[in-house]
Design a protein around this motif. Structure first.
Motif, PDB file in Angstrom:
ATOM      1  N   THR A   8       0.838  -1.199   0.000  1.00 40.53           N
ATOM      2  CA  THR A   8       0.000   0.000   0.000  1.00 40.53           C
ATOM      3  C   THR A   8       0.872   1.248   0.000  1.00 40.53           C
ATOM      4  OG1 THR A   8      -0.138  -0.017   2.414  1.00 40.53           O
ATOM      5  CG2 THR A   8      -1.888  -1.134   1.213  1.00 40.53           C
ATOM      6  N   GLY A   9       0.394   2.250  -0.702  1.00 43.05           N
ATOM      7  CA  GLY A   9       1.073   3.539  -0.736  1.00 43.05           C
ATOM      8  C   GLY A   9       0.222   4.610  -0.101  1.00 43.05           C
ATOM      9  N   VAL A  10       0.340   5.827  -0.578  1.00 42.68           N
ATOM     10  CA  VAL A  10      -0.373   6.937   0.042  1.00 42.68           C
ATOM     11  C   VAL A  10      -1.306   7.647  -0.942  1.00 42.68           C
ATOM     12  CG1 VAL A  10       1.406   7.327   1.775  1.00 42.68           C
ATOM     13  CG2 VAL A  10       1.565   8.519  -0.415  1.00 42.68           C
ATOM     14  N   THR A  11      -1.596   7.012  -2.076  1.00 47.13           N
ATOM     15  CA  THR A  11      -2.473   7.674  -3.056  1.00 47.13           C
ATOM     16  C   THR A  11      -3.865   7.922  -2.484  1.00 47.13           C
ATOM     17  OG1 THR A  11      -3.059   5.516  -4.003  1.00 47.13           O
ATOM     18  CG2 THR A  11      -1.259   6.716  -5.044  1.00 47.13           C
ATOM     19  N   LEU A  12      -4.300   7.059  -1.585  1.00 46.39           N
ATOM     20  CA  LEU A  12      -5.619   7.246  -0.987  1.00 46.39           C
ATOM     21  C   LEU A  12      -5.679   8.560  -0.209  1.00 46.39           C
ATOM     22  CD1 LEU A  12      -8.394   5.917  -0.566  1.00 46.39           C
ATOM     23  CD2 LEU A  12      -7.506   4.901   1.520  1.00 46.39           C
ATOM     24  N   LEU A  13      -4.598   8.879   0.494  1.00 47.95           N
ATOM     25  CA  LEU A  13      -4.564  10.127   1.253  1.00 47.95           C
ATOM     26  C   LEU A  13      -4.493  11.328   0.328  1.00 47.95           C
ATOM     27  CD1 LEU A  13      -2.102   9.274   4.174  1.00 47.95           C
ATOM     28  CD2 LEU A  13      -4.553   8.841   4.005  1.00 47.95           C
ATOM     29  N   LYS A  14      -3.728  11.208  -0.732  1.00 49.78           N
ATOM     30  CA  LYS A  14      -3.533  12.333  -1.645  1.00 49.78           C
ATOM     31  C   LYS A  14      -4.745  12.568  -2.539  1.00 49.78           C
ATOM     32  CE  LYS A  14       1.489  11.933  -1.711  1.00 49.78           C
ATOM     33  NZ  LYS A  14       2.707  11.665  -2.526  1.00 49.78           N
ATOM     34  N   GLY A  15      -5.581  11.539  -2.691  1.00 48.86           N
ATOM     35  CA  GLY A  15      -6.741  11.659  -3.541  1.00 48.86           C
ATOM     36  C   GLY A  15      -8.016  11.893  -2.758  1.00 48.86           C
ATOM     37  N   LEU A  16      -8.685  10.816  -2.413  1.00 45.49           N
ATOM     38  CA  LEU A  16      -9.983  10.895  -1.760  1.00 45.49           C
ATOM     39  C   LEU A  16      -9.960  11.701  -0.464  1.00 45.49           C
ATOM     40  CD1 LEU A  16     -12.937   9.940  -1.312  1.00 45.49           C
ATOM     41  CD2 LEU A  16     -11.982   7.952  -0.159  1.00 45.49           C
ATOM     42  N   THR A  19      -8.796  15.660  -1.467  1.00 40.64           N
ATOM     43  CA  THR A  19      -9.637  16.387  -2.436  1.00 40.64           C
ATOM     44  C   THR A  19     -10.828  15.515  -2.836  1.00 40.64           C
ATOM     45  OG1 THR A  19      -8.264  15.567  -4.255  1.00 40.64           O
ATOM     46  CG2 THR A  19      -7.709  17.736  -3.352  1.00 40.64           C
ATOM     47  N   PRO A  20     -11.681  15.153  -1.886  1.00 40.80           N
ATOM     48  CA  PRO A  20     -12.777  14.217  -2.188  1.00 40.80           C
ATOM     49  C   PRO A  20     -13.744  14.733  -3.240  1.00 40.80           C
ATOM     50  CG  PRO A  20     -13.075  15.222  -0.027  1.00 40.80           C
ATOM     51  CD  PRO A  20     -11.709  15.578  -0.479  1.00 40.80           C
ATOM     52  N   GLY A  22     -13.057  16.031  -5.927  1.00 43.65           N
ATOM     53  CA  GLY A  22     -12.530  15.744  -7.258  1.00 43.65           C
ATOM     54  C   GLY A  22     -12.474  14.273  -7.587  1.00 43.65           C
ATOM     55  N   THR A  23     -13.027  13.416  -6.717  1.00 42.09           N
ATOM     56  CA  THR A  23     -12.985  11.977  -6.932  1.00 42.09           C
ATOM     57  C   THR A  23     -14.285  11.488  -7.555  1.00 42.09           C
ATOM     58  OG1 THR A  23     -11.546  11.717  -5.012  1.00 42.09           O
ATOM     59  CG2 THR A  23     -12.639   9.735  -5.834  1.00 42.09           C
ATOM     60  N   PRO A  24     -14.237  10.931  -8.764  1.00 43.12           N
ATOM     61  CA  PRO A  24     -15.464  10.419  -9.382  1.00 43.12           C
ATOM     62  C   PRO A  24     -16.130   9.369  -8.504  1.00 43.12           C
ATOM     63  CG  PRO A  24     -13.665  10.480 -10.976  1.00 43.12           C
ATOM     64  CD  PRO A  24     -13.063  10.755  -9.633  1.00 43.12           C
ATOM     65  N   GLY A  25     -17.434   9.442  -8.399  1.00 38.95           N
ATOM     66  CA  GLY A  25     -18.174   8.469  -7.610  1.00 38.95           C
ATOM     67  C   GLY A  25     -18.427   8.892  -6.182  1.00 38.95           C
ATOM     68  N   ILE A  26     -17.870  10.039  -5.773  1.00 39.60           N
ATOM     69  CA  ILE A  26     -18.100  10.559  -4.431  1.00 39.60           C
ATOM     70  C   ILE A  26     -19.097  11.709  -4.521  1.00 39.60           C
ATOM     71  CG2 ILE A  26     -17.076  11.727  -2.451  1.00 39.60           C
ATOM     72  CD1 ILE A  26     -16.219   8.876  -2.604  1.00 39.60           C
ATOM     73  N   ASP A  28     -21.526  14.881  -3.309  1.00 31.22           N
ATOM     74  CA  ASP A  28     -21.185  16.097  -2.585  1.00 31.22           C
ATOM     75  C   ASP A  28     -21.351  15.956  -1.074  1.00 31.22           C
ATOM     76  OD1 ASP A  28     -20.512  17.418  -4.886  1.00 31.22           O
ATOM     77  OD2 ASP A  28     -22.460  18.391  -5.139  1.00 31.22           O
ATOM     78  N   ALA A  29     -22.430  15.276  -0.651  1.00 41.24           N
ATOM     79  CA  ALA A  29     -22.674  15.137   0.793  1.00 41.24           C
ATOM     80  C   ALA A  29     -21.558  14.334   1.459  1.00 41.24           C
ATOM     81  CB  ALA A  29     -24.029  14.477   1.039  1.00 41.24           C
ATOM     82  N   LEU A  30     -21.163  13.210   0.830  1.00 38.67           N
ATOM     83  CA  LEU A  30     -20.103  12.383   1.388  1.00 38.67           C
ATOM     84  C   LEU A  30     -18.766  13.124   1.333  1.00 38.67           C
ATOM     85  CD1 LEU A  30     -19.082   9.755   2.582  1.00 38.67           C
ATOM     86  CD2 LEU A  30     -18.984   8.785   0.278  1.00 38.67           C
ATOM     87  N   ALA A  31     -18.524  13.839   0.249  1.00 41.31           N
ATOM     88  CA  ALA A  31     -17.281  14.607   0.129  1.00 41.31           C
ATOM     89  C   ALA A  31     -17.184  15.657   1.229  1.00 41.31           C
ATOM     90  CB  ALA A  31     -17.203  15.262  -1.245  1.00 41.31           C
ATOM     91  N   ASP A  32     -18.309  16.294   1.542  1.00 35.93           N
ATOM     92  CA  ASP A  32     -18.317  17.289   2.610  1.00 35.93           C
ATOM     93  C   ASP A  32     -17.967  16.652   3.952  1.00 35.93           C
ATOM     94  OD1 ASP A  32     -18.967  19.351   0.900  1.00 35.93           O
ATOM     95  OD2 ASP A  32     -21.129  19.261   1.314  1.00 35.93           O
ATOM     96  N   GLU A  33     -18.529  15.468   4.222  1.00 36.07           N
ATOM     97  CA  GLU A  33     -18.248  14.787   5.491  1.00 36.07           C
ATOM     98  C   GLU A  33     -16.768  14.400   5.579  1.00 36.07           C
ATOM     99  OE1 GLU A  33     -20.028  14.600   7.967  1.00 36.07           O
ATOM    100  OE2 GLU A  33     -22.126  14.727   7.376  1.00 36.07           O
ATOM    101  N   ILE A  34     -16.212  13.918   4.476  1.00 36.51           N
ATOM    102  CA  ILE A  34     -14.797  13.529   4.475  1.00 36.51           C
ATOM    103  C   ILE A  34     -13.911  14.741   4.716  1.00 36.51           C
ATOM    104  CG2 ILE A  34     -12.934  12.634   3.023  1.00 36.51           C
ATOM    105  CD1 ILE A  34     -15.009  10.781   1.723  1.00 36.51           C
TER     106      ILE A  34
END
Length: 326
Positions: A8-16, A19-20, A22-26, A28-34
């Motif tokens: 495992t690397g750190v792409t999950l931290l740098k992406g979702l 900047t949630p 900007g992640t396809p499939g997320i 707005d409500a979930l992105a706000d919570e993240i």
């Protein structure tokens, strides 16, 4: 049962997790919570400033019953993770949030959430950032069920019959900065592979699948070396390795793996006899340049030195190889 192994690397931290929106499939409500809860800094908020402190936190929070008890249990951290789970909903994160989840999903017959019949082993670097990313990858792969995630600070601490679990394994020096660190990491992976082979993947018909797309690119040779070693163990089941390139469409690409005859490894183990250097004649040169290499010549005498891959191979096979499910 399929045994899955991935770094495992750190792409999950740098992406979702940074900047949630900007992640396809997320949504707005979930992105706000993240963004509001900021799970990427979870361990930092509990005092993890480096690998050792992050290791102590996770040992106290997620170590399986039966391993050495932590000095300072962390019930508050576990309660905080359980509070966050329904809020940030990792069970429904799209597989594209990380290379680790994507390769699990896109291998033939792959699944976004780990089957209750399978076992996943996620290898993490010994850093606060790496362990945090591995934690959320593990929870997402487990369908958001923290009870299915176990943290193992030692590669030799694999519990028996962990079907349906995601095992988060800390591997010191997996982000090695020199050859000595490389050798230590390979020895750790060899110990891990031996433990997996004896406790989980011993039946001949149970496959082992390596996922090479996640983690630091420099760890790919480590995992290929481990995969080839496990494929070479007596009594081993099918061992595969899969990778996703950025332009890969559809399923993953299968990586070819060689098989090393156990008798060759046994012969080398006896020659080196627990040392990194050997002076004398070797019965086979098949692994020259891979498991060992020439250090220097002294007249008619040749001195051989184990490479990091040799260190890992010897730790994997132990002494003798026939003890591993033959």
């Amino acid at each position: 049962m399929t045994l899955h192994i991935a770094s495992t690397g750190v792409t999950l931290l740098k992406g979702l997790l940074t900047t949630p929106h900007g992640t396809p499939g997320i949504g707005d409500a979930l992105a706000d919570e993240i963004e509001h809860t900021d799970p990427a800094r979870l361990l930092t908020r509990y005092g993890a400033i480096d690998g050792p402190s992050a290791n102590a936190l996770l040992t106290g929070c997620l170590s399986p019953h039966g391993t050495q008890p932590p000095a300072q249990p962390q019930p508050q951290l576990r309660e905080e993770i359980e509070r966050l789970l329904p809020v940030i909903d990792p069970a429904h994160w799209p597989s594209t949030v990380s290379a680790e989840l994507d390769t699990f999903t896109r291998t033939p017959a792959g699944r976004r959430i780990l089957s209750q019949d399978d076992v996943a082993v996620l290898l993490a670097t010994d850093t606060a950032e790496g362990l945090t990313a591995a934690l959320w990858n593990a929870i997402a792969l487990a369908g958001g069920q923290l009870s299915r995630v176990l943290y193992l600070p030692d590669p030799a601490q694999i519990p028996h019959t962990p079907r349906g679990r995601v095992l988060l394994v800390r591997v010191p020096d997996l982000d090695a900065r020199d050859e000595q660190g490389f050798a230590r990491a390979m020895r750790g992976l060899g110990v891990l592979g031996r433990t997996l082979a004896t406790r989980i993947a011993s039946p001949r018909d149970e496959p082992c699948r390596f996922h090479l797309s996640g983690g630091y690119k420099a760890t790919v040779p480590y995992l290929i070396g481990l995969a080839e070693g496990m494929r070479s163990l007596p009594g081993a089941g099918p061992v595969e390795a899969h990778v996703l390139h950025e332009s890969t469409q559809g399923d993953t690409i299968r990586v070819p793996l060689r098989r090393i005859h156990p008798s060759i490894v046994d012969q080398l183990i006896k020659s080196f006899n627990g040392r990194s250097l050997y002076t004398g004649r070797l019965g086979s040169d098949e692994l020259e340049g891979y498991a060992y290499d020439t250090r220097e010549h002294r007249g008619s005498t040749t001195e051989w030195r184990l490479t990091p891959f040799g260190e890992g191979l010897f730790a994997l096979f132990g002494r003798p190889a026939e003890g591993l499910g033959a």
